[in-house]
Design a protein around this motif. Structure first.
Motif, mmCIF file in Angstrom:
data_model
loop_
_atom_site.group_PDB
_atom_site.id
_atom_site.type_symbol
_atom_site.label_atom_id
_atom_site.label_comp_id
_atom_site.label_asym_id
_atom_site.label_seq_id
_atom_site.Cartn_x
_atom_site.Cartn_y
_atom_site.Cartn_z
ATOM 1 N N SER A 189 21.666 24.287 27.540
ATOM 2 C CA SER A 189 20.332 24.500 28.382
ATOM 3 C C SER A 189 19.260 23.725 27.612
ATOM 4 O O SER A 189 19.284 23.687 26.569
ATOM 5 N N VAL A 191 16.409 24.659 27.826
ATOM 6 C CA VAL A 191 15.519 25.533 27.460
ATOM 7 C C VAL A 191 16.187 26.298 26.213
ATOM 8 O O VAL A 191 17.337 27.106 26.243
ATOM 9 N N ARG A 194 17.582 30.088 26.931
ATOM 10 C CA ARG A 194 18.092 30.250 27.912
ATOM 11 C C ARG A 194 19.236 29.797 28.190
ATOM 12 O O ARG A 194 19.433 28.197 27.642
ATOM 13 N N VAL A 241 16.676 27.949 36.721
ATOM 14 C CA VAL A 241 15.620 27.981 35.436
ATOM 15 C C VAL A 241 14.515 28.394 36.186
ATOM 16 O O VAL A 241 13.510 27.595 36.836
ATOM 17 N N ASP A 243 10.368 29.541 36.720
ATOM 18 C CA ASP A 243 8.948 29.826 36.326
ATOM 19 C C ASP A 243 8.215 30.905 36.886
ATOM 20 O O ASP A 243 7.838 31.037 38.069
ATOM 21 N N CYS A 266 9.000 32.274 24.777
ATOM 22 C CA CYS A 266 8.971 31.570 26.101
ATOM 23 C C CYS A 266 7.628 31.681 26.564
ATOM 24 O O CYS A 266 7.445 30.974 27.651
ATOM 25 N N VAL A 282 9.290 30.952 31.121
ATOM 26 C CA VAL A 282 10.533 30.712 31.537
ATOM 27 C C VAL A 282 11.405 31.703 31.097
ATOM 28 O O VAL A 282 11.655 31.474 29.697
#
Length: 573
Positions: A189, A191, A194, A241, A243, A266, A282
């Protein structure tokens, strides 16, 4: 940067379960454990051991009766190593399930070894996010067996490479995370917190705000200290993903109420600094702690109210669910005490009809948006809402001196609850269940003074029987049997006064005074209410910044408020 030299795990019997060495040559677990146990309980989380070679700082935490030790021979940041230990326990619970048991670790040494190897690289903490660890660490064997038994692939679907079929059965590459926690392979990922390729059939978001109440009251009922420690737990089951934007509100403003906030990595801190109360982030996949905070319920001007020039009626007022007061040294000998429990009539709760199946499938949570102010919980008689909060789990503890042998004639007024004396803990425990609370609240006359119920008891010391109940026979025998007087009148007067000795009630009262309780604490939970007054005003998904959610998808949103007080409301005598 703090260096993690080793990690030792022991079970509840102090038997070593695992030793993981990362760097250097730290002392072994068999050497450190006796030095740690040599300190009297409760043992601190940081112990200095000067007799080891080299001198060592030993960090420790206890989770589910398992002992975690981490030695360090360098001058390090204590909070970082303690936070690492907590992250280790969180990761183990996430992979093995809670509570942590020695048998779980022994049965899945391979999973635990992978986790500890990924979390620390050469003594440097590298990756501690559960979502990122799920991309690089295989699921435990029991999960593979369970999924394989129902015809599903052994790895989690969200961690598999995308394909045209719902579940890809092919082997996936093994991505690695770098020291900074970033992605090291194309399938990871972008992120760090995540997982990659997250997919959910039903998109849901839940917000749980839990506050722990701590209040100290003087004998007159005046608040001395009142703090609420809050935690925002977030559950995100959204594909792609997303937001998100979470808006918090509070009477007087979030910036004036919340102090010492802490956030998950995050959260975009600049957005919070510019606009307090707005959390832009996120989220990781699944449940996680979004933020924590502290609220001083007395306000910044609380110290001014304790000034001698300030009138008593100017003291800050607290609207808390229950308070308790103790009256001591009652009765003819001062051996009785009375505990008075005052229940706030605002926290009656209300009966609710069973929720529809569509709502109950989401755990009985209320929706966010227009109906947020009337969020409902569950479907039982003890249901609480933001409009009518409900109390549950009412327990009053009255600690007593160790010189108290027993407490007799414990009687609660209006048949409320059950009270017992616990000699091992040297305290009286008075428990009132939710049904009895509802009965007491139903008898409220609506005067606004609240509902009052009492508990009365008599303390008995270890030497009360010898001094109070038994007559002094040795003294009466010596004066009547061996003393002789020729005067008959004097003889008659002495025999008439000898059989009994008057009881000195004043001395008994002074003796029983040291047996009286010095305080009382109240424990309870309240659904649908927070002491700080914080509430969720909105929770929105930014469709422009989100990826992979799908056009027109509106996730279900729910919120819960819960106040918990574990011996948190204390009244001193």
């Amino acid at each position: 940067m703090s260096s993690i030299e080793a990690l030792y795990i022991f079970d509840e019997h102090n038997t070593p379960l695992l030793e993981q060495t990362y760097t250097g040559r730290p002392p072994s677990g068999s050497t450190l454990l006796p030095l740690y146990l040599a300190h009297a309980a409760p043992r601190p989380s940081l112990v200095y051991l000067p007799n080891t070679n080299p001198p060592t700082l030993l960090y420790s935490i206890i989770q589910d009766q398992l002992l975690f030790l981490c030695p360090s021979s360098n001058d390090t940041d204590p909070l970082q190593i303690l936070e690492f230990l907590h992250r280790v326990t969180d990761a183990l619970e996430d992979f093995l399930g809670g509570p942590l048991l020695a048998s779980k670790i022994e049965s899945h040494y391979d999973v635990v070894a992978q986790l500890l190897g990924e979390m620390v690289d050469g003594g440097v903490v590298s990756c501690t996010e559960p979502n990122a660890l799920k991309d690089v660490v295989d699921a435990p064997n029991f999960m593979k067996t369970l999924l394989g038994g129902v015809g599903l692939p052994s790895a989690t679907p969200s961690s598999l490479a995308p394909s045209n079929t719902p579940f890809s059965l092919g082997n996936r590459p093994s991505p690695r995370l770098g020291p900074s926690g970033g992605a090291g392979a194309a399938t990871s990922s972008p992120v760090p917190w995540r997982r990659a390729n997250v997919r959910h059939t039903s998109n849901e978001m839940y917000v749980d705000i839990v506050e722990t109440l701590h209040v100290t009251l003087s004998p007159s009922g005046r608040p001395l200290a009142a703090l609420a420690n809050g935690m925002i737990a977030f559950t995100a089951k959204i594909s792609g993903v997303p937001d998100l934007m979470l808006q918090l509100g509070c009477p007087g403003g979030i910036a004036n109420a919340v102090s010492l906030p802490t956030f998950h990595p995050c959260v975009r801190l600049n957005r919070w600094k510019d606009r307090p109360g707005e959390l832009s982030f996120v989220p990781p996949d699944g449940r996680f702690t979004l933020a924590g905070y502290e609220v001083d319920l007395l306000g910044s001007a609380a110290l001014d109210s304790f000034s001698t020039t300030t009138p008593t009626n100017a003291a800050p007022k607290l609207n808390i669910p229950a308070t308790v007061s103790v009256l001591t040294s009652l009765g003819p000998t001062g051996s009785d005490f009375e505990v008075r429990l005052q229940l706030n009539p605002r926290f009656k709760g209300k009966a609710s009809s069973p929720l529809p199946s569509s709502t109950s499938s989401f755990g009985g949570r209320g929706g966010l948006g227009k109906g947020l102010g009337s969020t409902a919980f569950g479907g039982s008689a003890s249901t609480g809402t933001t409009a009518a909060p409900a109390m549950d789990g009412m327990v009053i503890h009255i600690p007593l001196p160790t010189s108290v042998k027993n407490v007799v004639e414990l009687k609660s007024g209006r048949g409320s609850g059950e009270a017992v004396f616990q000699p091992a803990e040297s305290r009286v425990r008075w428990a009132i269940n939710s049904r009895e609370i509802a009965t007491l609240m139903a008898n409220d006359r609506g005067t606004g003074a609240g509902v009052l119920t009492t508990l009365r008891g008599t303390v008995v010391g270890h030497d009360n029987y010898d001094d109070g109940d038994a007559p002094d026979t040795s003294l009466s025998l010596s004066s009547n049997t061996y003393d002789y007087d020729d005067d008959p009148s004097s003889h008659q007067s002495s025999t008439s006064a000898a059989p009994t000795k008057p009881r000195d009630e004043g001395n008994a009262s002074k003796k029983n005074k040291v047996l009286m309780p010095s305080c009382a604490t109240v424990s309870f939970t309240v659904k649908g209410w927070l002491p700080s007054g914080i509430k969720v005003e909105s929770l929105n998904v930014d469709q422009k910044k989100s990826k992979g959610l799908g056009a027109g998808v509106q996730p279900y949103k729910g919120v819960k408020y819960l106040c918990v007080s574990r011996k948190g409301v204390e009244t001193r005598c």
